[in-house]
Design an enzyme around this catalytic site. Structure first.
Site, PDB file in Angstrom:
ATOM      1  CG  HIS A 260      -0.907  -7.501  -2.858  1.00 59.02           C
ATOM      2  ND1 HIS A 260      -0.623  -8.768  -3.309  1.00 59.02           N
ATOM      3  CD2 HIS A 260      -1.757  -6.972  -3.772  1.00 59.02           C
ATOM      4  CE1 HIS A 260      -1.268  -8.987  -4.448  1.00 59.02           C
ATOM      5  NE2 HIS A 260      -1.978  -7.917  -4.749  1.00 59.02           N
ATOM      6  CD  GLU A 261      -3.674  -3.656  -3.162  1.00 60.01           C
ATOM      7  OE1 GLU A 261      -3.532  -3.156  -4.294  1.00 60.01           O
ATOM      8  OE2 GLU A 261      -4.282  -4.741  -2.966  1.00 60.01           O
ATOM      9  CG  HIS A 264      -0.745  -3.974  -7.474  1.00 59.03           C
ATOM     10  ND1 HIS A 264      -0.549  -4.707  -8.624  1.00 59.03           N
ATOM     11  CD2 HIS A 264      -1.499  -4.768  -6.667  1.00 59.03           C
ATOM     12  CE1 HIS A 264      -1.163  -5.887  -8.515  1.00 59.03           C
ATOM     13  NE2 HIS A 264      -1.738  -5.951  -7.326  1.00 59.03           N
ATOM     14  CD  GLU A 290      -1.924 -10.049  -8.208  1.00 60.76           C
ATOM     15  OE1 GLU A 290      -2.220 -10.337  -7.043  1.00 60.76           O
ATOM     16  OE2 GLU A 290      -2.330  -9.011  -8.780  1.00 60.76           O
TER      17      GLU A 290
END
Lengths: 496, 496
Positions: A260-261, A264, A290
């Site tokens: 997830h990160e 980003h 997101e």
């Protein structure tokens, strides 16, 4: 002459960008390596830096330069437009309101910690009421003509409106509920076993897997790093972008935080270098951000074809405790549709209902249709209605997230917008990379990454989010793609 | 009214202090964890922060407030006096000179790297000549009445003069040379074996020892930390003070860096809390700072009685490779008097000659008695005269330290002043803790630390360094104590 004006403006805005970069890194340090007693001192240092940045950003000279710019090229025009948007926003809010809001949100967040620990919403209610009024006062100051909720939304997702969100979220809610019902029996016949994750995996093994994921995603070690923080986050800019993850007994917490990160971070690293330190060189919105993180986390990291390679070659290799669990079981469990009371632990399908619930409540709250006092009961009713979950106490209910208590209203919808955006991007990407899943299965993310970089990341803030979606997909955002994506995925997992 | 003026001034100075704390932590990050490509961006961020701090520090409002303060208490008066000293210094230097100096020192340091790598002083000579002129211009701007070298010295060691330093360094040089001669034969009869340190100890074992030293010195984990950096340093303020060390094949590099930086950290952590963020709440000078680091490194860390405990119970325990080396051999080797061409690798005795050499040269350089072009040959001549070392190339000669090439003239003497100060402090301390060595042997540093805290650290900047020494020792600084300390130590090691 005009050229000089634009250059002077750019120089001032670069200074603001550099100062905000200082704050980011100091915030990162605070959450990773800072000795615990340093917290008060750091709070003061960050607030000093914040005040200076605000003064620089609202310097009347900036307003003057903005109004004097003329005869600009297209990208310069876009920069001036975005700078004006920020300048107007920052200058419209009276200084005393900024101070009152900062103080009240710090105080309310403090009370929230206590209320959550004591499972008692009543402890934070009076402060949340004051904070809510200040948030509304701020929205009024920004634009008294527009509906207040739209003003708040616009800060996180420029040009987005409650009506727009509703047009996505209504089919999203219906589609997700239908999907849950559809797979109800199949899931009951072949129940996923999430107890397989309780393995107490050594932190070192988890760190190795995190590094593997960083490398797989293409996060270069000379421009990025991964550290540990209680709540995973990504920060940094340009050539120094950092993610954090957390290592728990269940290693999927670290695995999917890193995916997830990492998503980003890829976005932050790949905004257009020639426009760094200008507005165009920044990422465009929370929703698009997101979309990238959830692309890496869900579309890639939980993809069954990808897992057929990743699970035996990475998870089982670094974590021998998983050798007794076969690949299919892992795929089913990672993708299990199991309603949770807690948003951050929700699966890819039911997660959206958590967001819709918050979106509905905060809209009514801002519109004055419901009161702060009613929040717990309305929350609990909706949880029962949408997810069939009975909330036993406020800590697992209305107190679970920090956002509202920090004054963040209008933020939650961006989490679900990300899902809507990224599945539509995926549909477009498939036309140019039809074998994208085979690529993933062979451990190669480069073509997919390149597509994201050139279609999303490299666009920086050149377009507002909805316009960006239209540029990428040749049509406005449409929830259909997300529902199609989910249906196809679960059809394949359950062979229906 | 006056009270308000002082409070307003304090508030402004606290802001400056907080900003400089931001720069410190960002500098720490740059040297420890920052991804390598982030360097340019960080340089820009730090220079932006530096410019803002300078503007805040030279705000004419500060000058006005300083002149308006009256009817103050003693400590407030001292703060205003110190703030005035800083304000006058910062405002006396023309802005364009600050910029020229910053640019030229950055450029010269860059050339120094290249020159050192290529072992060719000629490559940096023209830039050093320009830099030297700027440094002199700056000294003139600060105080055209005083000798330039005294002006430079005063920045690192307030109120110190070249004449004062000479009065310490002349007996220091003579005493040290005499000591070396005295132990020449004893050392030849029983030569220390420094090859015992080439053990290639695993980094993890070295980290354990560093942690042990941190704990022994009394550096609390909730207010301090130890990390790795190429060149060890200490930074941070108040409740968040950080040291760095480096892990090399020879583990004594890490051990003594940790003792040294730990001494700096203890000082930073224990300035008077009630005066933090004012001038009095800061450490007083480079010399006093160095006295604390070298106290921990040499007086404690290389003390034979201490080593009789530390070596078997810590070094041998964590580093089994040392089990074949007995305690006496280790003590002799750690304290070996072996002249080195390189200052930072020099022993406790000959180290001072390296400093004296630099002090003599930089004094003559500033006074215009020698030219930049003559530096290498003068350097090499003095090295042969003082240490009997034949310098083969500039990299191991005049190019070995970065200081001059970064514009730091007048800084070197503080390294030796630290030795002079700390041995005199030790002499005073012995009268109240006569069994200080037994304390160390039992692994207890607390009484010694408490003495340093209450006599040195807790005084902050209440007194200028020489006055502080008089307060502590009831007499002005005197080189005698350092020579006595060295003679006593080597007499005990060689049983003479």
């Amino acid at each position: 002459m005009t050229h000089t004006t634009y250059d002077e403006l750019s120089k001032k805005m670069k200074e603001v960008r550099l100062l905000s970069n200082c704050s980011s890194i100091l915030g990162w340090d605070m959450r990773t390596y800072m000795p615990s007693e340093g917290i008060e001192q750091r709070g003061e240092a960050l607030s000093t830096l914040g005040k200076i940045t605000h003064v620089k950003m609202t310097d009347p000279q900036i307003g003057k330069l903005i109004s004097q710019c003329s005869g600009l090229e297209k990208i310069q025009q876009r920069n001036v437009e975005l700078w004006k948007r920020d300048y107007d926003r920052e200058t419209k809010i009276p200084a005393d309101l900024v101070i009152r809001l900062t103080k009240q949100s710090t105080k309310t967040e403090g009370k929230w910690y206590e209320a959550k620990r004591k499972q008692d919403f009543g402890l934070v209610k009076p402060d949340l009421e004051i904070l809510l009024e200040l948030v509304k006062e701020r929205a009024q100051a920004l634009d008294a003509e527009k509906p207040m909720y739209d003003v708040l939304l616009d800060e996180y997702e420029p040009k987005m409106t409650a009506a727009g969100i509703n047009s996505y979220f209504t089919p999203l809610r219906d589609g997700v509920i239908k999907l849950i019902k559809k797979y109800q029996d199949a899931v009951a016949d072949n129940p996923p076993d999430i107890s397989i994750f309780d393995k107490n995996i050594p932190v070192d093994a988890q760190k190795h897997v995190s590094k593997w994921i960083m490398n797989f995603l293409g996060l270069p070690p000379n421009r990025s790093r991964v550290d540990e923080a209680e709540h995973p986050f990504t920060t940094g800019y340009a050539k120094d972008v950092r993610i954090t993850t957390h290592y728990q007994e269940d290693p999927t917490a670290a695995i999917y935080s890193t995916f997830h990160e990492g998503g980003h971070a890829l976005y932050n690293l790949n905004t257009p270098e020639e426009h760094w330190y200008t507005a165009v060189g920044d990422t465009v919105s929370m929703g698009i951000h997101e979309s990238q993180s959830r692309f890496c986390e869900n579309i890639v990291g939980k993809n069954p074809t990808f897992l057929k390679n990743f699970y035996p070659n990475v998870v089982q290799k670094y974590m021998p405790a998983f050798q007794s669990v076969d690949t299919d079981t892992f795929i089913k469990s990672v993708n299990a549709i199991i309603p949770s009371k807690i948003r951050i632990y929700a699966d890819e399908v039911t997660y959206n209902l958590h967001i819709i619930l918050r979106f509905e409540i905060e809209q009514d709250l801002i519109a004055g249709k419901i009161s702060v006092a009613e929040l717990p009961s309305i929350w609990n009713d909706k949880m029962e209605k949408y997810l069939g979950m009975k909330i036993e106490n406020d800590a697992e209910g209305v107190l679970q997230d920090t956002h509202w208590y920090a004054g963040l209203f209008g933020y939650f919808p961006t989490y679900a917008l990300g899902n809507i955006y990224n599945s539509q991007m995926l549909a477009t990407m498939k036309t140019s990379i039809p074998n994208w899943e085979e690529q993933l299965a062979s451990g190669d993310f480069s073509k997919i990454r390149n597509w994201l970089v050139s279609n999303v990341h490299n666009k920086g803030s050149l377009y507002d989010p909805i316009d960006l979606m239209e540029k990428i997909c040749n049509q406005p955002p449409d929830t259909k793609y997300f529902l199609d994506y989910l249906n196809e995925k679960y059809r394949s997992i359950y062979n229906l």
